[in-house]
Each structure stands twice: as structure tokens, then as C-alpha cells.
Write an enzyme that holds these catalytic residues in place. Sequence first.
Site, PDB file in Angstrom:
ATOM      1  N   ASP A 234       0.614   2.225   6.767  1.00 52.98           N
ATOM      2  CA  ASP A 234       0.995   3.275   7.716  1.00 52.98           C
ATOM      3  C   ASP A 234      -0.099   4.314   7.684  1.00 52.98           C
ATOM      4  O   ASP A 234      -0.503   4.757   6.619  1.00 52.98           O
ATOM      5  CB  ASP A 234       2.301   3.940   7.255  1.00 52.98           C
ATOM      6  CG  ASP A 234       3.474   3.016   7.452  1.00 52.98           C
ATOM      7  OD1 ASP A 234       3.234   1.835   7.735  1.00 52.98           O
ATOM      8  OD2 ASP A 234       4.616   3.474   7.298  1.00 52.98           O
TER       9      ASP A 234
ATOM     10  N   GLU B 275       1.572  20.735  10.345  1.00 58.10           N
ATOM     11  CA  GLU B 275       0.641  21.068  11.419  1.00 58.10           C
ATOM     12  C   GLU B 275       0.747  22.551  11.759  1.00 58.10           C
ATOM     13  O   GLU B 275      -0.251  23.256  11.882  1.00 58.10           O
ATOM     14  CB  GLU B 275       0.924  20.240  12.675  1.00 58.10           C
ATOM     15  CG  GLU B 275       0.432  18.823  12.620  1.00 58.10           C
ATOM     16  CD  GLU B 275       1.454  17.883  12.025  1.00 58.10           C
ATOM     17  OE1 GLU B 275       2.508  18.356  11.528  1.00 58.10           O
ATOM     18  OE2 GLU B 275       1.216  16.664  12.040  1.00 58.10           O
TER      19      GLU B 275
ATOM     20  N   SER C 188       6.730  23.137  21.788  1.00 61.96           N
ATOM     21  CA  SER C 188       7.533  24.108  21.052  1.00 61.96           C
ATOM     22  C   SER C 188       6.934  25.479  21.358  1.00 61.96           C
ATOM     23  O   SER C 188       5.814  25.558  21.871  1.00 61.96           O
ATOM     24  CB  SER C 188       7.504  23.818  19.559  1.00 61.96           C
ATOM     25  OG  SER C 188       6.211  24.010  19.059  1.00 61.96           O
TER      26      SER C 188
ATOM     27  N   ASP D  53       9.961   3.752   4.546  1.00 67.16           N
ATOM     28  CA  ASP D  53      10.923   4.684   3.986  1.00 67.16           C
ATOM     29  C   ASP D  53      12.182   4.839   4.824  1.00 67.16           C
ATOM     30  O   ASP D  53      13.246   5.045   4.311  1.00 67.16           O
ATOM     31  CB  ASP D  53      10.283   6.054   3.705  1.00 67.16           C
ATOM     32  CG  ASP D  53       9.565   6.611   4.915  1.00 67.16           C
ATOM     33  OD1 ASP D  53       9.736   6.046   6.009  1.00 67.16           O
ATOM     34  OD2 ASP D  53       8.834   7.599   4.757  1.00 67.16           O
TER      35      ASP D  53
ATOM     36  N   ASP E 227      12.707   0.920   8.932  1.00 64.38           N
ATOM     37  CA  ASP E 227      11.769   0.049   8.235  1.00 64.38           C
ATOM     38  C   ASP E 227      12.460  -1.069   7.470  1.00 64.38           C
ATOM     39  O   ASP E 227      11.823  -2.029   7.065  1.00 64.38           O
ATOM     40  CB  ASP E 227      10.942   0.855   7.223  1.00 64.38           C
ATOM     41  CG  ASP E 227       9.984   1.811   7.898  1.00 64.38           C
ATOM     42  OD1 ASP E 227       9.581   1.516   9.027  1.00 64.38           O
ATOM     43  OD2 ASP E 227       9.640   2.836   7.292  1.00 64.38           O
TER      44      ASP E 227
END
Lengths: 559, 158, 741
Positions: free
Chosen positions: C327, C368, C404, C578, C582
Site C-alpha cells: 500500500d 495534511e 473543507s 487493516d 481488506d
Amino acid sequence: MISPLEIAELVLLLAVVLLTAWLYAPFIVKVFKRTPSRVDKLLNPIENSIYKLLGIQVDRSMGWKEYFFSALLVNIAQMAIAFVILTEQGLLPLNPMHFHGMSWDLALNTVVSFATNTNLQHYAGEMTLSYFSQMTAIQFLQFTSAATGLCCGVAMVRGFILQSKGLGNFYVDFVRAITRIFIPICFVAAIILVALGVPQTLSGYITVQTVEGATQQVLVGPVASLVSIMQVGTNGGGYYGANSAYPLQNPSPITDLVQIFLMLLIPTALCFIFGDYIGKKKESLPIIVGAYALFAIDLGIAFIPNPVTVGPGLETRFGGFMSTFWTVVTTAVTTGSVNASLSGIHPLAILAAFMGMLIQSTPGGKGVGLMYLLMYIIITIFIVGLMSGRTPEYLGIKIVARDVKLVMVAFLIHPLIIIIPTVIAYASGAAAAIGMGPNSLGFTQILYEYTSSAANNGSDFLGTLGNTPFFNVSTAIVIFLGRYGPIMCLLALSGSMLGRKRATATESSLKTSSWTFSLVLVASILVLVVLTFFPFLALGPILAYFQGHLNFFSLGLWV
Amino acid sequence: MPEENKPKWRKHARPIIGMAVISLLICGLFFPLLITGIAQATMPYQANGSRAYLPNGRLVGSYLIDNNFTEPVFFQARNQSLTASGVDPDITVPEAQAQVPRISNWTGISQTTLLNLINSNKEGTFWIFGSPYLDVLNLNLILIQQYPQIYQKYVANT
Amino acid sequence: MSETIAVSTSNTEQRTTKTSEERGKTPGLFRLISGKVLVDSVVRLNPVSLLSNPVMFIVEVTFFIVLAMAVDPVAFAHVASLSLRAFYIEVAAILLITVWFATLSDSLAEKQARTTANSLRKIETEVMTKKLVIEGGETKVVPTPSEKLRKGDVISLEKNDVVPIDCDVTAGIAMVDESLLTGESTPVRKAPGDQLIGGSKIISDSLTARVNVNPEETYINQMIRLVESSKRPKTPNEQAVTIVLIGLTAIFTIIIIGMLGLSITLGLAADLSVLIALYVCLLPTTIGALLPAIGLSGISRLYERRIVAKSGKSIETAGDTDTILLDKTGTITVGNRQAIEFLPFDGHTEREIGEAAFLSSWHDDTPEGRSIIRLAYERGYIPKELNALALSEVYEFSASTRTSGVKLQKGQGFMLPKTGEKGTKGRFRRKFADVSLPDIEPETEGAGTEDEQESEIIKGAPDSIRALVKSVPAKYDSVLQGISQAGDTPIGIERNGELLGLIRLKDVLKPEIKDKVQDVKAMGIRPVMITGDQPLTARNIAKEVGIEEFVPQAKPEDKYGIVRKEQAQTRVVAMIGDGTNDAPALALADVGLAMDSGTQAAKEAANMVDMESNPAKIIDVVMLGKQLLMTRGAVTAFSIANDVAKYFAIVPVLFATTLPQLESLNILHLGLHTAVLSALIFNAIIIPLLIPLAMRGVAFKPANTMTLFLRNTLIYGVGGIVAPFVGIKLIDLLLTLVFHL
């Protein structure tokens, strides 16, 4: 050491063998893959009528059990027929010398020995067998045992082919092996042998007055046809008791070389078929390198002592060099024919012969030698392949516990059927009864007898001395187990490969088609097979060598 | 054999026994008879054992089999109990040369002639292969042919 | 409200920092040796417990035979002599020591496994919980480590608490984030009677709940116990090796019985003790002794890396990996992008974007968002409207708008930010407790309050921003493309409908990931990167780490298809996961490593769980698998190769009295009386000498299979032939020169 000229002879002959075998190998593959060919026109009608007569479904592929038991039962049926012919030959035609039927134990030993491609001979053919017996018992079984071995080898290979549905149809393989491989090669070989002086007649032995006036018999017969299949089929059982030492069976150095060539041809070609057959040509590399490197080691050991020009137990026309060479070849391909008395061979050459018989794949008997090589490859991959950091796999097939179990059982058979009978032969007094004393020379001969039987080689020191109930029966048992035990295990192994998940070789798998692996294979065969028997070889040929013996005529003492 | 297994057994018996019999016919009879026929038709000399004859036409044996010479006027083979076949017809060049003085003594044929005879009748080598040897019967038959007087006794033996 | 954000960091990060210090080599093997271990190793000499190890069992049987010879040589009429009694005692002692070395290695490996497993348990249960205890009618809160919780205990859960263990709600109503466990991002309302899953997080209000399972029954604990057990099932590969060992043992048994029979019938007068010495030397004792320890140590090494495996088999399978699915986020990159540049468009300044970005990101607690604030802070773009943020209207990020933002209300009376611990700096310090901030004083100090307009700032995907603004510059698309091509992500930002510019977010590669990817490739394993990014971005990241194959725009559900496609090409696939999404792929993959922070479903589907939740460790798992197989192969090959020298040491002595000519085989020129002892001592001493190798694993540099094969064959195969020649000779010299035997 041998002279450079002799080395050149060896290399040249082996080069010719390798080249011919390489050229011939694709033909073998075509025969068993049933690829259309030019000979179909001639042979298809014959073969198809056989299939039809016997109710054989040509396209039905067999699992390992059916394949193995078909082979075994056909072999047993053939043994039964040959047994009757040998014991009742007095009542049968083509018996100009009016020989009596064989004793049951000798006949049992003989049919088991010949039906299993062993050809241990506790009789002298020229003094025992009628022409009819030589043809319909001996030659017959020589063809069929060779074909059986070849079929089993090919069947094992089929298990490794991707998307293979079965191991093939035994009957079809068997018929085609005879009609398309053995009969044609033997035909050519027999005609060449006749041209070079090997007799082929059905009129009786010729009684003559020698130049000096004494009476002599010239023992002729249908020799060339028998010699062709005995060498091509790596059988080894000769027309005469003295085998290819007898001048009528092997008249000159040229016939000697022709016969060596014939012995090596198919076993060597089989080394090349594997890669071709499974569609990965390179995978033949470890097989051919493994077989010929070990063969070269055998030759190296045999030629440590300088071969004598001519000596006791040797024939003048062959001398020490060709006799030693023959001895190594005949054990390397488990033929078992001899062109000298083994008693005249140097202990180190006998040691080399032991190695060939213990390894059984240098390159080994047809079919079976290939099977053993595949077995060694699998065990080597398993033991050393782990060191590459992956679960061992061969041709993308993961080697699981069951495979290892089958390989180990096949592996175990040899020590068991060589060592235990050798000890019993001494403990029971059977060895002493035929003059095999407790010394390095006697011990070598007894050990050789069982090693040769277990390896389905058939060469022996004992000859007619071994014609006692003990040796006849014990070697027959050893021969039988030594033949069918490993074949059963290895066909089961191959059968279990069918339909198993297999990875297409990726960057990260062990490359078995590499020189690295091939050399590791050679080393591991030496360590696993030859060293196992080291203590016994130490008491036999190695001790004889250290005691200074040059052959096996002198009386050896332990001390 | 339980009753219910019988058909299955029969089904297998046919190919098994049939295959044994057919392979016997092909391998044990057809093949050797075919070879015999061809060999007899095309190479009768070799096929019948490389027979050797005296100049007078008497059959004395095979070139491939020791003729048991015992008399000093002939070349003699090795002690056969020391050979592998017991009928080794050949001797090495030194073995032949060693017999030259004796034969010369008994026959009066010069040693040089005998040595020449040995040299010109070596067999067994071709290209790089083989080492030379001599066929005893062949040597003696040549002697008989070349010196009929000396060997008169054996020719007359008929 | 901002205070609540300033709570501590997550458990995961704490673990990572802690254990990376502890990691490294196994703590000294000698430190594992304790009285208990020694006693345990002696107890294991019990023949019954040795039955599971056939080679060692046979060695012990031979010990009893030689011991009997020492006690009563006369009873062994033809094969023993009274004069050799001392020798028999020596041989018997060495044989017993040989077995003891084997049991010692077992005990050590188990000790090692237990030690590492226990340390794992501690980590698992580090969470402190608030247990409610009623004492005298009064409810008290008792801080309790989660491992001490029992079924039936009642705990209090408040906002931001992680549910420590499965329990039932007894009182209160709260919103619970189960996204890690179910993949469902919407918070779930939990009321009395509902179930709480261990690992979920309370995001509002508080609850009281009753524990409904004991901690040792949790999945991780069960897994630890399974592999720790002494009855650990043999892996398929171990079984196969055991069969080889049994086969070899059978062969050598036949050989020795044959030799004994011959010696008696031929009158060769071989001494039984020498035959037994030869037998034991030929038996694959080295691998026989170390085989259990090698397997167990493989599991211990996983523990050391805080990974729990469900079975030893999965570790071996990891060694066979052909394809490794990585990933991007969390494995290749640090898991979040970082703002590195503000790109203003014509008519705007960098400061304008910086301040707007600051404001719009204040409520965005994603990595971020934090990185944007940090960048603005570092460049000194601290907006004067800072205090107004507390009363602003927040537009949460939504997947549908992909934006946002924040709306600053009109007339909120902007105040100057204060400096010092109570002012801006202190607030930052609390917000960025984990990062060191440059010591910059905000330039806005003392700035005016003139601009009191209502202000709306939106940031988000460039496409979404485009739709919100009046106009975009002509170069908009080309700039966006330029950023994507560089592998970075652009974020658009607008204020009151006016496009200010772009924020460039960069994926940050994990330290060492490049080297790890190189290692993987060097071993012939194909790394495949999976990412939700656009193809262009994905390609750049992949290129940067050196990965050729990548799947862009992938959703977690896509992993299943990728695994299946790889497996259809008969490749062995390793992957991490996780989320619940998955789980099917984890179950399908040959090697599935789940994150401990992940959902229960994922953990159950996987065959390994990483307690540190570091996805990059999938590479370590593969390397460990290879190392385990390599170690087993190396010791096996070494053990078998050793036989060559031992034949030459013992066979000449075997018949020394009757067959002196065999002395020629004594190529090492060993003493007649010391050769057997030397070979036996070497055979025994090699076991403890190789214990460190067995327990630490064969060291190897990542290389392709054939290179590793060749290298290990030379070291352990050829080395295995040479080493005993040298070793036996040295021991022989020692015995003759020092001990005058």
C-alpha cells in the site's frame, strides 16, 4: 594413469555417443508423445491390431497405480512363460544339443533376473540353453524388460508435465517402445554385428577336428540378435557364460566399441529427452551433467592404476584398457555384460564399478537411470534448495513431506537389500560354501553380487559358482525388490505430481537448469549414495587396493 | 478371488496375458528369425562362425576360437585358464615374437621370415583405436599354406 | 474547543518509538541461560520426551548401550573388552553431552520465545482504563491496565478513549467511530444494550460499559499461546526435513547393523563402542538437535519485530513470496502528504494563500491539515483572524464535495493574538506536541483589525474548487498537471469565491523504503504498489522508490482482485491490510499481515498481525521467512556434509587391530586412540557452536535466489565438508598434546 592416446579414444567415443544420443532423443519423445511420423504407415496397422485384439483403449491415460501394476503384472506373466520354457526346454523345439530343463531355483533366478533387466547369470548359456530358450526366454525378456524400464521412465517424466492428465497408457507405451525403438535399433545393430563376425544361425554346434587333430566344438547359434538387444537394452546377459569376453560374441576391438556404443546410446539419449518432453529443454542440463560428471569420476578412479596390456582374466584383443573401460561403462549403465573376467580387473576399477551400480544413474539403465536422476534431483533440491531461502520446489512444484517420504523409501531400499543379504551370506556360511573366504577379495565378490542384483546390473564375479539354492533365491529376491520397489515409489511420486499446483518459474525460484545446481547435484549424490556404502567398500575393493592386489585371482587375507 | 471382482480381473487378464504372449512372438521369434534369415542370406561366412579351413579344404574350426595348438612348430595361444573366455584365439605381438626362436628351431624357417609374418598379420588396430594382436590360427594356417612340406603331416591328416 | 485537540498522541506512535529502540539483535544468547533453563534442559533428557526428536532419541539409546558396556564389558562378549572400560565411560559421557546440547538448544529457544512473547503481551495491554468500582455505595474510578480487566468489570469511557476490549454499553449514549473495525466512516450511535468492539473510539459524550470477555481470550493472546506451546505443530517443511532425518537415520542404522554383523561373522573384532561412535557421527545430529530451535527462533524473531504469527507455516510461506503488494500510504510514504509550497495565482500573494490556508486548516486535524498550518507558521503567515476561529463555522471534509473549509462570522471582534505560552506560541506547542517548531515570532503581532468582513475560505480538490470560483486563470490546468507530473498533489484554495492559488502537497517517502524495495527486487520478488492516487501521481511515486508495477486509483476492495490475478499466475502473494474491506484479500493472500490498529475482521483474516501497525514491515516478514528456511537448509546441509570427514576419522580405526592396511584412509593422521573421541567431541561441540546461528538465523544480504544458493552452498555445504577435517584434527592435537591421551 592412462596414455593421452587412450584418453583421446575415450573422449572421442563418448563424444560420438553424446552426439548420436542428442540427435536420437527427439525421436524417442515423438514415439511416446505419439506424434505422427513416417513409419506410421507401416507400423500403425500392426500396433492397432494388437490394441484391438487385447481390448486396449489407446487414448486412456493411467494413474500411477494402474501403470505400475500393469507393468508388474505383464512382467510377471512374461516371467511365468519364460519359466516354463526354461524348465521344459527338453520338450521344446530348436534344441539340437538336447539340453535338459533347468532346475527350478536356477530358472526362477534366471527369469526374475532377465525380466527385471538384471541378467545376473548363474549358468553358462552355451552349456545350458537350447536355441529356443535363448530366443524365447532370454532374448524375449531382454526386449520386454528394456521396454518396461523405458516405459516407466517415460511415465515418470509425464508426471512432471504441466497439465498432464495421467502417466500414459502402459500397453501403448510398451508396444511402441518395442516396435519403434528397440526392434529398429536392434535390427541395425544385429546386422552390423553379424557383418563384424558375430554368428547368427540355428544349425547346431559345429564339431571339428583341429589342425592338430583334436576334437573341438564351435559353439554357434542365434548370437548377434541376442547381443544386439542385450547391449541396446542395457540387459547384459550374454549368449555365452563368458559374455562379451567370448570371441564369438565380441570378436574384435571394433565390435567391442560398437557394443560400448550400443550400451550407452539409449541411457544417454534419455538424459536429453526430459527437457524436451516437459517443454523446458534446459532442464535436461542437470541430468546430463549429473550423469556424465559422475561417469567421468568413475572412469577417473578406474584409470588411476595404469591398465595392464594383457593379464590373467583378460582377453588379448581388448587388453587392460578396453576391459577396464568396458567394466566402468557396463556398470554405469547397469548393463552388466563383461568383456573380461571381473577377477582380472584392478580393485580400483571394481570400486568404480561399485559406484556406478550404487548410483544407478551414470547415466543408468534405460528409464530407470532417468528415474533415479530425477529422484536425486528432488532430494538435492530438498536438502540444499532450502538454502536459497524458499520452500524447495522443482519445476514449480513444491516438494512436500509426502514426496520426501517416497524418495526416502526408494533411497532406503538399496542399503537394505545389499547389506542385509551380504551379512546373511557370510553369517549362514553360504559364502564360505562357494569359496568366498573372509578376505577383501571374497568379500568384494559377495558384496558385488548383491550390489549388482539390487542395481539390476547383472555383472558378477561368481558366474556358475553362484548356482546354489541360497544365491539363486536370495539374489532373485534382491533383484525383484531392487527393481520394482524404487519404480513403484518413484511412479507414485510422479503420479502425485499430477494436477498439483505448480508455479511458473519466477525470478525468485531456484534454477535447476543451471551449472551451479548441476554440480551441487553431483556432490550430493556422491555424499548421499557413495559415502553411505563407504565402510563396506573400505572392507572390499578399497582394502584390496591397500593390500596391493592388482586383481582378484590371488588369495586375499584380512591380515 | 471374491466373486464380484472376477469381471474386473478378467478385464485386466486379457491385456496382461495377451501382451505377454504377443511380445514373446515379436521379440522371441519374429526378431531372431528375421535376423537369422537376413544374415544367412547375405553374410553366411560371419553368420556361421567365421569358419577356418586348411588348404585342402578341411574344416578345422573358427578363426575366432582358439584351435588348441600344442606342438612346437606352431604359434601357440596363451594358457587358456588365464583368459576370460577360455578360448582366446589371440596373442600379443611380444608373445608371438617370443615364440619365433622356438618355431624357427623346429621348422628351419628363418626368424626374419617369421618376424615378417608377424608384422604383416597384426590385427586389431584402426585409426587411433585398439592395440595390435595376432590370431594364432590365422598365423599357423598361413605357415601351413606357405610351407606345405614342413607342415605336410597336418595337411595329410584328413 | 481547541483544548480538546491538544490531547496526547495515539498509542500506535508511542509503541513505534519505544520498540524501535529495543529492536536489533537478540539480546545476548548467554543472558538467556539461567538456572531454570539448565534444569529444564536436563529434564528434557527424559527419553520419553525425546521421542519427538528421533535422532536425539537414538543417540540417547546408544548412550545407554555404551554405558552398559562400561558397567559390564564381559556381557558384550565379542564386541567389547575389559581394557577399554575407561574409553567406554568417555564415549558414554560425550554421547550424553551430545543429547544435552540438543535439549539445551530446545530450552534456550523456548526461553527466547517466551521472553519475546511476554514483552509483546505487555505492549498489547499497555492501555490504561478507568474501571468503576463501587465501594460503600460510592462509585470510584480506579485506573486499571486493560490486561487486568476481567469479564464483568465496568469501565467508564469518555470522548477520545479507545475501547480497550469488547464490552456492552450499560449507561449513556455516545457516538463511536468504528471505522477501523468496520470500514464504515460514519460514527455510530451507541446506547445501553449495544456492543462496543475493542479498538473502536468514542468521539463524543461518554459511556459506561461492562467487559464481556477476559483479556487472555483476545485474539492476539490466543495466537501467542498457540505458537509458544511446546506442542507447537510441525510446519510442513519441518515435517519434510524430519522425514529426511528419519530416512538417513534408517540408512545409517542398516549400515551399522551390517557392519556389526560382518565384524562378528568375519572376526574383524570391531569394538561396539567405536561402531556406535561412527553411527552417532554419521547421524544428522547437528540438524536433529537444532531443528526445533530453528523453527521456534523464527517465531521469536518475528516477536522481536512486534509481529505475531498465527502459525510457523505462515512464516515459511512468507519466504516463498513472489509478489508483494505494498500500500503506498503507510508503507512507501509516511502515510500523509505534507504541504511544501504555496503557489499564488496572479493578483495574489503567497501570504494571502498562507493565511487562508492556515485558517481553513485549523479545524482540519488530518496530517495534511497540520502540515499546511506548519508550513504557514514556518513562513510566518499567521493570520490576524486567529481568535475568530473559535467561533467560526466549520465545513467538515466531505467525500462528495471533496472540500473543507471555514466561515468566519462577521463582526466577531477580531483580537490581536497574544504572544507567550498563553498566546499563539503556547497554542501551537500544544497542538504540535510531537513536532519541534522553529522559533519564529508571528509577524502579525500588532496588526490591525480593520477588515471585519464575513469571510468564507474553502480548500480542496482543484476540480471542486474550480466549480466554486468565479474564474480560473488560463494556466490553471497546466500548473495542475505540472504538479501531478512531479508526483505531488495540488490543493486549490479560494476565499469568497476568488481563487487564491494552490497548495502543493508532497508525498514523503518513508526512511529506508527505497533500500527495502531494492532488497525485495534483488531477491527476485515483484513489488506492486497499490494506491488511490491518480495514475500520474502514482507513477511518480513508484518511480521514485524504484517500483515498476503499480495499481492507481485502487480502492481497498480492489486488492482481492489483484491478489487473485497474481495467484492465477501461480505467484505467492504477500500483502498488508487493516480495514474490514481488506479482510477478503488478506484471507486470500498467501501471506497476510494485518495491522493491530486495524479491524478485528482484518486481523482474523490475516495470518500475522503487526502490533506496531507498521505496514512497511511486510518486507521484514518476507526476509524473516527466507532467513528461517535458509537457516534450516544451511544446518541440514552442514550436518550431512560433515559426514565425509567423519568416515575418514573413524573407519581406519574401526578395524585397526585386524585390518591395519586401512590406516591408509587415515588421511588426517589422527591418533589411534584419539580419533574416535575427536570425531565424537567435534560432533557434540558443533551443536552449541551452531546454537547462535540457529537462533539468530543465517545472515544474508538480499540477492537473487541463485546467488544466495551459491553463497550458502559454499559456506555451509563446502564449509560443512572442510570444517570437520580441521576441527577433528585440532581436537585430536589437543587430546594428544595437552591431555596425552
